[in-house]
Write an enzyme that holds these catalytic residues in place. Structure first.
Site, PDB file in Angstrom:
ATOM      1  N   CYS A 165       0.793  -1.242   0.000  1.00 18.78           N
ATOM      2  CA  CYS A 165       0.000   0.000   0.000  1.00 18.78           C
ATOM      3  C   CYS A 165       0.820   1.283   0.000  1.00 18.78           C
ATOM      4  O   CYS A 165       0.350   2.310  -0.464  1.00 18.78           O
ATOM      5  CB  CYS A 165      -1.021  -0.004   1.133  1.00 18.78           C
ATOM      6  SG  CYS A 165      -0.304  -0.018   2.780  1.00 18.78           S
ATOM      7  N   CYS A 205      -3.543  -2.587  -0.879  1.00 18.54           N
ATOM      8  CA  CYS A 205      -2.493  -3.440  -0.322  1.00 18.54           C
ATOM      9  C   CYS A 205      -2.061  -4.529  -1.303  1.00 18.54           C
ATOM     10  O   CYS A 205      -1.138  -5.284  -1.035  1.00 18.54           O
ATOM     11  CB  CYS A 205      -2.961  -4.077   0.979  1.00 18.54           C
ATOM     12  SG  CYS A 205      -3.364  -2.856   2.245  1.00 18.54           S
ATOM     13  N   LYS A 244      -6.874  -8.966  11.204  1.00 20.01           N
ATOM     14  CA  LYS A 244      -6.814  -7.528  10.982  1.00 20.01           C
ATOM     15  C   LYS A 244      -8.189  -7.036  10.595  1.00 20.01           C
ATOM     16  O   LYS A 244      -8.725  -7.387   9.551  1.00 20.01           O
ATOM     17  CB  LYS A 244      -5.807  -7.251   9.876  1.00 20.01           C
ATOM     18  CG  LYS A 244      -5.654  -5.793   9.531  1.00 20.01           C
ATOM     19  CD  LYS A 244      -4.421  -5.632   8.675  1.00 20.01           C
ATOM     20  CE  LYS A 244      -4.302  -4.254   8.088  1.00 20.01           C
ATOM     21  NZ  LYS A 244      -3.099  -4.155   7.251  1.00 20.01           N
ATOM     22  N   ARG A 269     -10.950  -1.005   2.052  1.00 23.21           N
ATOM     23  CA  ARG A 269     -10.234  -2.261   2.294  1.00 23.21           C
ATOM     24  C   ARG A 269     -11.131  -3.339   2.885  1.00 23.21           C
ATOM     25  O   ARG A 269     -10.657  -4.333   3.400  1.00 23.21           O
ATOM     26  CB  ARG A 269      -9.043  -1.991   3.218  1.00 23.21           C
ATOM     27  CG  ARG A 269      -8.041  -1.106   2.528  1.00 23.21           C
ATOM     28  CD  ARG A 269      -6.783  -0.918   3.324  1.00 23.21           C
ATOM     29  NE  ARG A 269      -5.830  -0.178   2.494  1.00 23.21           N
ATOM     30  CZ  ARG A 269      -4.922   0.650   2.927  1.00 23.21           C
ATOM     31  NH1 ARG A 269      -4.795   0.839   4.220  1.00 23.21           N
ATOM     32  NH2 ARG A 269      -4.134   1.281   2.093  1.00 23.21           N
ATOM     33  N   GLU A 275      -8.971 -17.569  11.042  1.00 21.19           N
ATOM     34  CA  GLU A 275      -7.842 -16.931  10.350  1.00 21.19           C
ATOM     35  C   GLU A 275      -6.531 -17.205  11.086  1.00 21.19           C
ATOM     36  O   GLU A 275      -5.505 -17.493  10.464  1.00 21.19           O
ATOM     37  CB  GLU A 275      -8.053 -15.405  10.267  1.00 21.19           C
ATOM     38  CG  GLU A 275      -9.204 -14.984   9.383  1.00 21.19           C
ATOM     39  CD  GLU A 275      -8.878 -15.034   7.894  1.00 21.19           C
ATOM     40  OE1 GLU A 275      -7.729 -15.359   7.550  1.00 21.19           O
ATOM     41  OE2 GLU A 275      -9.777 -14.754   7.084  1.00 21.19           O
ATOM     42  N   LYS A 316      -5.138  -7.053  15.428  1.00 20.35           N
ATOM     43  CA  LYS A 316      -5.024  -5.622  15.176  1.00 20.35           C
ATOM     44  C   LYS A 316      -6.378  -5.050  14.784  1.00 20.35           C
ATOM     45  O   LYS A 316      -7.054  -5.654  13.959  1.00 20.35           O
ATOM     46  CB  LYS A 316      -4.015  -5.438  14.051  1.00 20.35           C
ATOM     47  CG  LYS A 316      -3.851  -4.051  13.530  1.00 20.35           C
ATOM     48  CD  LYS A 316      -2.874  -4.057  12.402  1.00 20.35           C
ATOM     49  CE  LYS A 316      -3.031  -2.756  11.683  1.00 20.35           C
ATOM     50  NZ  LYS A 316      -2.489  -2.791  10.365  1.00 20.35           N
TER      51      LYS A 316
END
Ligand code: PBG
Length: 323
Positions: free
Chosen positions: A121, A129, A196, A218, A234, A249
């Site tokens: 990005c 990204c 994320k 995003r 994930e 995050k």
């Protein structure tokens, strides 16, 4: 030397000793990771929305790392950048780039643990990204995976100890692990941005490299803040693909996720205390509304208590002096 007769036992001090004896969570500077932003050129550039943080060219970066090392910080997370952006972000894996040169210079002069963010990005003209397909409609999956693997290998070649893929492309850990192994970088570890969320707390960060997407957002590759089971899926998938550390995050609005991931996986869990979480406290401090030091330490403590083994935080340098 203290005179034994002049010493006065203090009930307060004893009470604090007792409290610390039974304290369940300890914040130590060894588990804090300082993010550092690279820029080309000669002069550092302050980031207005993140007081105390700047983008730094090689010479300044080297001095900063020396200072962090002296304070007892063990690891930094490096963000690269280049002046020339293009459609495919090709400057990111250019081994002759100023950023790669800076990594080599750090390796020659310091033994701080070097982690490098792997993403496109900051290098793509459109700010996404990944590499966008011909129609400009979506991310070209395979091309993005190939580019991310190329970046990781180029950083490993320059000498980083760990790469941290943050593009949220499915399969990125596997393809990076395979590329690293194939190129004889079996020792280079992977810290994956496994969980994320599509968060508004990244606001100040996107100002740093003017990396807001120029079209779209995003959401197609970052997670829905409403989802928790997906986070566990994930994280487990990334461990299976070869992640050595998984990351959650942002941190503060996702403490329950940090706790759940900690229970689920057997690798270390990192939490990223992101730009917005930092900036809002800095802003309140500047207005005289909050006491930054105690608020920041309380936040970091809560992230640790939730289950994070390590914390990536813009307060790392200051916290090393506070703790
Ligand atoms: C993407 C990346 C971002 C952050 C770290 N890596 C921005 C994003 O995903 O939009 C955010 C970090 C922060 O806000 O402090 N390369």
């Amino acid at each position: 030397m203290a005179n034994a007769h002049s010493y006065k036992p203090s009930r307060l001090r004893r009470a604090e000793s007792l409290r610390s004896l039974v304290r369940e969570t300890r914040l130590d500077k060894e588990s804090l990771i300082m993010p550092l932003f690279f820029k080309e050129g000669k002069a550092a550039e302050a980031i207005p929305s993140m007081p105390g943080i700047s983008k730094m060219p090689e010479t300044v970066l080297l001095k900063e790392i020396e200072a962090l090392d002296k304070l007892g910080i063990k690891a930094v997370l490096l963000f690269g950048a280049a002046n020339g952006k293009d459609e495919s972000g090709s400057a990111s894996y250019d081994e002759k780039s100023a950023f790669h040169k800076a990594i080599r210079a750090i390796k020659r002069t310091s033994d701080i643990v070097l982690i490098a963010d792997v993403c496109l990005c900051a290098y793509t003209s459109h700010g996404h990204c990944g590499i966008v397909d011909k129609k400009g409609a979506k991310i070209d999956h395979q091309k993005t995976l190939d580019a991310l693997a190329k970046i990781a290998v180029s950083y490993a070649e320059a000498g980083v100890d760990m790469v941290a893929p943050s593009a949220m492309t499915d399969g990125q850990v596997k393809s990076i692990r395979e590329a690293l192994d194939k190129n004889d970088f079996g020792e280079t570890a992977i810290m994956s941005y496994s969980v994320k969320y599509a968060s508004s707390f990244y606001g100040p960060f996107r100002d740093i490299y003017k990396s807001s997407p120029v079209f779209g957002d995003r959401k197609s590759y970052q997670m829905d803040p409403g989802n928790k089971r997906e986070a566990l899926r994930e994280a487990m998938l990334d461990v299976k693909e070869g992640a050595d550390i998984v990351m959650v995050k942002p941190a503060l609005a996702y403490l329950d996720i940090i706790g759940a991931v900690r229970e689920k996986v057997d690798v270390p869990v990192a939490a990223y205390n992101v730009s917005g979480e930092y900036s809002m406290v800095k802003a309140a401090q500047l207005k005289g509304w909050l006491d930054e030091k105690t608020v920041a330490l309380e936040m970091l403590n809560s992230i640790k208590r939730a289950g994070a083994d390590m914390i990536i935080t813009y307060w790392a340098k200051e916290a090393a002096q506070w703790i």
